[in-house]
Design a protein around this motif. Structure first.
Motif, mmCIF file in Angstrom:
data_model
loop_
_atom_site.group_PDB
_atom_site.id
_atom_site.type_symbol
_atom_site.label_atom_id
_atom_site.label_comp_id
_atom_site.label_asym_id
_atom_site.label_seq_id
_atom_site.Cartn_x
_atom_site.Cartn_y
_atom_site.Cartn_z
ATOM 1 N N SER A 199 0.811 -1.222 0.000
ATOM 2 C CA SER A 199 0.000 0.000 0.000
ATOM 3 C C SER A 199 0.842 1.269 0.000
ATOM 4 O O SER A 199 0.372 2.323 -0.426
ATOM 5 N N GLY A 200 2.073 1.180 0.484
ATOM 6 C CA GLY A 200 2.927 2.358 0.517
ATOM 7 C C GLY A 200 3.106 2.960 1.899
ATOM 8 O O GLY A 200 3.388 4.150 2.038
ATOM 9 N N LYS A 201 2.992 2.146 2.942
ATOM 10 C CA LYS A 201 3.150 2.633 4.321
ATOM 11 C C LYS A 201 4.505 3.298 4.528
ATOM 12 O O LYS A 201 4.601 4.352 5.158
ATOM 13 N N SER A 202 5.555 2.655 4.024
ATOM 14 C CA SER A 202 6.902 3.172 4.261
ATOM 15 C C SER A 202 7.094 4.539 3.623
ATOM 16 O O SER A 202 7.755 5.415 4.195
ATOM 17 N N THR A 203 6.511 4.738 2.439
ATOM 18 C CA THR A 203 6.628 6.036 1.777
ATOM 19 C C THR A 203 5.899 7.104 2.565
ATOM 20 O O THR A 203 6.416 8.211 2.771
ATOM 21 N N VAL A 204 4.694 6.804 3.034
ATOM 22 C CA VAL A 204 3.946 7.767 3.841
ATOM 23 C C VAL A 204 4.708 8.073 5.126
ATOM 24 O O VAL A 204 4.804 9.239 5.547
ATOM 25 N N ALA A 205 5.275 7.056 5.762
ATOM 26 C CA ALA A 205 6.046 7.279 6.988
ATOM 27 C C ALA A 205 7.252 8.187 6.716
ATOM 28 O O ALA A 205 7.561 9.084 7.510
ATOM 29 N N ARG A 206 7.936 7.956 5.594
ATOM 30 C CA ARG A 206 9.090 8.799 5.254
ATOM 31 C C ARG A 206 8.665 10.244 5.054
ATOM 32 O O ARG A 206 9.339 11.171 5.524
ATOM 33 N N LEU A 207 7.547 10.467 4.372
ATOM 34 C CA LEU A 207 7.070 11.822 4.138
ATOM 35 C C LEU A 207 6.637 12.496 5.445
ATOM 36 O O LEU A 207 6.873 13.693 5.637
ATOM 37 N N LEU A 208 6.051 11.747 6.352
ATOM 38 C CA LEU A 208 5.706 12.300 7.658
ATOM 39 C C LEU A 208 6.959 12.660 8.450
ATOM 40 O O LEU A 208 7.008 13.694 9.131
ATOM 41 N N ALA A 209 7.987 11.806 8.348
ATOM 42 C CA ALA A 209 9.248 12.105 9.026
ATOM 43 C C ALA A 209 9.872 13.385 8.482
ATOM 44 O O ALA A 209 10.449 14.183 9.229
ATOM 45 N N GLU A 210 9.746 13.603 7.165
ATOM 46 C CA GLU A 210 10.272 14.831 6.567
ATOM 47 C C GLU A 210 9.573 16.063 7.130
ATOM 48 O O GLU A 210 10.152 17.152 7.189
ATOM 49 N N ASN A 211 8.328 15.891 7.564
ATOM 50 C CA ASN A 211 7.579 16.993 8.159
ATOM 51 C C ASN A 211 7.883 17.178 9.644
ATOM 52 O O ASN A 211 7.445 18.165 10.243
ATOM 53 N N GLY A 212 8.583 16.224 10.236
ATOM 54 C CA GLY A 212 8.962 16.367 11.638
ATOM 55 C C GLY A 212 8.455 15.295 12.566
ATOM 56 O O GLY A 212 8.711 15.350 13.780
#
Length: 217
Positions: free
Chosen positions: A14-27
């Protein structure tokens, strides 16, 4: 803002890891259960010894590390074996996750990435539950490309998890990841804004759909 605890989940591919990475980029402070699961069965750990005892030396590589594809072929085809593996790994993963969370700043937005969040009944332990969603045909194509498996093997991995409907029913926020990363990035930015304003409890009115799809409520 008090610490907000978010559970992030989604089906395989589903892309969980990509969403997690993008959230990490936001802080966000991201705690990934898959990474902790690898740590739990690293060479020399009690977890790896327990896995070898249960599944035999055939799940180890020549260098003593876990042969994940070999273990996967066993547990994705046998529900009892999968339960036994989870019983070995999950308690240690939860201990490590709690340890990581204790180290996070008091006002952090902490995201726990848990593939089997719904299957293990953990959704009630978070202030918000984010489900990353994609149609099954998209999931299948991603799993086949990523893992080099055929369609039957990919389907067996999907069926080893809860249904899409069960996962969506547990969500307070749904992120559609059926498109490309540029569109996903926009949706995660919107999700970040929503989570940053979260009062600390899920909205009783139902999940927010950060997507272009109409999902069943």
């Amino acid at each position: 803002m008090p610490r907000l605890r978010v559970g992030l989940t989604g089906g395989i591919g589903s892309g969980k890891s990509t969403v997690a990475r993008l959230l990490a980029e936001n802080g966000a402070v991201v705690i990934d259960a898959d990474e902790l699961a690898r740590e739990a069965v690293a060479p020399g750990t009690p977890g790896l010894r327990a896995v070898e005892s249960r599944f035999g030396p055939g799940v180890l590589r020549a260098d003593g590390t876990l042969d994940r594809p070999a273990l996967g072929r066993i547990v994705f085809a046998d529900e009892a074996a999968r339960r036994d593996l989870n019983a070995i790994v999950h308690p240690e993963v939860r201990r490590l996750a709690a340890e990581r969370e204790r180290l996070a700043p008091r006002d952090a937005l902490v995201v726990h990435v848990i593939p089997l969040l719904v299957e293990t009944g953990q959704q009630g332990g978070f202030d918000a539950v984010v489900v990353v969603d994609a149609p099954e045909d998209v999931q299948l194509s991603r799993v086949m490309a990523r893992d080099g498996v055929d369609a039957d093997a990919a389907r067996s991995r999907l069926r080893a998890q809860c249904s899409r409907a069960e996962r969506l029913a547990a969500a307070t926020h749904v992120v559609d990841n059926s498109g490309g990363e540029d569109l996903l990035r926009q949706r995660v930015e919107r999700l970040w804004a929503q989570l940053s304003a979260e009062p600390g409890t899920p909205d009783a009115g139902g999940p927010d759909f950060v997507s272009g799809h109409n999902y069943p409520r």
